[in-house]
Motif scaffolding. Structure first.
Motif, PDB file in Angstrom:
ATOM      1  N   LYS A   1      -1.081 -11.233   3.937  1.00  0.00           N
ATOM      2  CA  LYS A   1       0.089 -10.675   3.248  1.00  0.00           C
ATOM      3  C   LYS A   1       0.270 -11.342   1.884  1.00  0.00           C
ATOM      4  O   LYS A   1       0.520 -10.668   0.885  1.00  0.00           O
ATOM      5  N   GLU A   2       0.138 -12.652   1.832  1.00  0.00           N
ATOM      6  CA  GLU A   2       0.259 -13.376   0.566  1.00  0.00           C
ATOM      7  C   GLU A   2      -0.866 -13.008  -0.399  1.00  0.00           C
ATOM      8  O   GLU A   2      -0.654 -12.885  -1.595  1.00  0.00           O
ATOM      9  N   MET A   3      -2.082 -12.833   0.138  1.00  0.00           N
ATOM     10  CA  MET A   3      -3.236 -12.467  -0.688  1.00  0.00           C
ATOM     11  C   MET A   3      -2.996 -11.168  -1.443  1.00  0.00           C
ATOM     12  O   MET A   3      -3.300 -11.051  -2.621  1.00  0.00           O
ATOM     13  N   PHE A   4      -2.461 -10.176  -0.726  1.00  0.00           N
ATOM     14  CA  PHE A   4      -2.271  -8.854  -1.303  1.00  0.00           C
ATOM     15  C   PHE A   4      -0.912  -8.682  -1.965  1.00  0.00           C
ATOM     16  O   PHE A   4      -0.702  -7.740  -2.711  1.00  0.00           O
ATOM     17  N   GLY A   5       0.043  -9.556  -1.628  1.00  0.00           N
ATOM     18  CA  GLY A   5       1.395  -9.408  -2.157  1.00  0.00           C
ATOM     19  C   GLY A   5       2.021  -8.103  -1.709  1.00  0.00           C
ATOM     20  O   GLY A   5       2.645  -7.406  -2.489  1.00  0.00           O
ATOM     21  N   ALA A   6       1.816  -7.756  -0.444  1.00  0.00           N
ATOM     22  CA  ALA A   6       2.258  -6.461   0.080  1.00  0.00           C
ATOM     23  C   ALA A   6       3.157  -6.651   1.289  1.00  0.00           C
ATOM     24  O   ALA A   6       3.210  -7.724   1.880  1.00  0.00           O
ATOM     25  N   GLN A   7       3.831  -5.577   1.672  1.00  0.00           N
ATOM     26  CA  GLN A   7       4.669  -5.635   2.870  1.00  0.00           C
ATOM     27  C   GLN A   7       3.868  -5.178   4.084  1.00  0.00           C
ATOM     28  O   GLN A   7       2.894  -4.445   3.951  1.00  0.00           O
ATOM     29  N   ILE A   8       4.310  -5.612   5.257  1.00  0.00           N
ATOM     30  CA  ILE A   8       3.663  -5.231   6.510  1.00  0.00           C
ATOM     31  C   ILE A   8       4.411  -4.024   7.074  1.00  0.00           C
ATOM     32  O   ILE A   8       5.634  -4.012   7.124  1.00  0.00           O
ATOM     33  N   ILE A   9       3.655  -3.003   7.455  1.00  0.00           N
ATOM     34  CA  ILE A   9       4.269  -1.814   8.058  1.00  0.00           C
ATOM     35  C   ILE A   9       4.004  -1.825   9.552  1.00  0.00           C
ATOM     36  O   ILE A   9       3.166  -2.564  10.050  1.00  0.00           O
ATOM     37  N   HIS A  10       4.728  -0.956  10.264  1.00  0.00           N
ATOM     38  CA  HIS A  10       4.621  -0.903  11.715  1.00  0.00           C
ATOM     39  C   HIS A  10       4.169   0.484  12.156  1.00  0.00           C
ATOM     40  O   HIS A  10       4.179   1.430  11.388  1.00  0.00           O
ATOM     41  N   GLN A  11       3.808   0.603  13.410  1.00  0.00           N
ATOM     42  CA  GLN A  11       3.185   1.814  13.945  1.00  0.00           C
ATOM     43  C   GLN A  11       4.034   3.067  13.761  1.00  0.00           C
ATOM     44  O   GLN A  11       3.508   4.145  13.579  1.00  0.00           O
ATOM     45  N   HIS A  12       5.342   2.957  13.788  1.00  0.00           N
ATOM     46  CA  HIS A  12       6.195   4.146  13.749  1.00  0.00           C
ATOM     47  C   HIS A  12       6.364   4.741  12.353  1.00  0.00           C
ATOM     48  O   HIS A  12       6.996   5.762  12.196  1.00  0.00           O
ATOM     49  N   GLU A  13       5.784   4.127  11.339  1.00  0.00           N
ATOM     50  CA  GLU A  13       5.945   4.631   9.985  1.00  0.00           C
ATOM     51  C   GLU A  13       5.020   5.822   9.731  1.00  0.00           C
ATOM     52  O   GLU A  13       4.077   6.064  10.455  1.00  0.00           O
ATOM     53  N   ARG A  14       5.327   6.546   8.654  1.00  0.00           N
ATOM     54  CA  ARG A  14       4.617   7.787   8.362  1.00  0.00           C
ATOM     55  C   ARG A  14       3.968   7.717   6.980  1.00  0.00           C
ATOM     56  O   ARG A  14       4.413   7.002   6.110  1.00  0.00           O
ATOM     57  N   TYR A  15       2.917   8.530   6.810  1.00  0.00           N
ATOM     58  CA  TYR A  15       2.228   8.653   5.528  1.00  0.00           C
ATOM     59  C   TYR A  15       2.028  10.138   5.272  1.00  0.00           C
ATOM     60  O   TYR A  15       1.452  10.842   6.103  1.00  0.00           O
TER      61      TYR A  15
END
Length: 173
Positions: free
Chosen positions: A83-97
């Motif tokens: 997470k620190e490497m990418f500077g991104a948030q963690i998403i969970h299984q219930h999310e949509r794209y």
């Protein structure tokens, strides 16, 4: 760049099951989904590839829209490092794209129940309206069928859900 680094000992992609090819990335219009094991060395390799891409293409990774998803087996300390490497948030299984679930497990019917609810709500709102047969047909094709067809482009829907959708449309018709 991802393809050139694929198949080595560092960046290998993931397998959905045995005896199928590994998948390391999927490309959509202006998005890229990258798959790799939650290991520090693979994370470093992917970040290096992305930095090289940014430098060579002049395009920048939009960090605010970058997301990470980890399997339930990933260790917490590795999640934090990546997470620190990418500077991104963690998403969970219930999310949509793009309106679709990111992951569908064994409970496909539950994952796609939203389609039945959407179609059911639309049809219920049409019930009181005086529509000609042609008007009903246009509504069914434009809304009810299009809603499920979009999802069926990417996923095989359970037969029971398809039967329920057919039943909703038939009752309206």
């Amino acid at each position: 760049m991802l393809q050139r680094n694929e198949g080595g000992k560092v960046l290998r992609g993931v397998q959905v099951c045995r005896r199928v090819p590994r998948v390391s990335y999927l490309l959509f219009a202006d998005d890229c989904i990258v798959f790799y094991k939650a290991l520090t060395k693979e994370g470093l390799k992917v970040t290096k590839i992305l930095e090289d891409y940014e430098r060579e293409s002049g395009q920048k990774l939009y960090k605010e829209k970058t997301s990470l998803f980890f399997s339930k087996n990933a260790m917490e300390e590795v999640k934090e490092v990546v997470k620190e490497m990418f500077g991104a948030q963690i998403i969970h299984q219930h999310e949509r794209y793009l309106g679709l679930p990111l992951l569908v497990g064994k409970g496909k019917k539950r994952a796609f129940n939203r389609i039945k609810d959407q179609v059911g709500r639309k049809i219920a709102s049409w019930k009181g309206k005086w529509l000609s047969t042609t008007g009903q047909e246009i509504l069914i094709k434009a809304i009810a069928q299009a809603t499920s067809t979009y999802t069926m482009n990417y996923f095989k829907l359970p037969n029971s859900l398809c039967n329920e959708l057919n039943s909703l449309v038939s009752n309206f018709w």
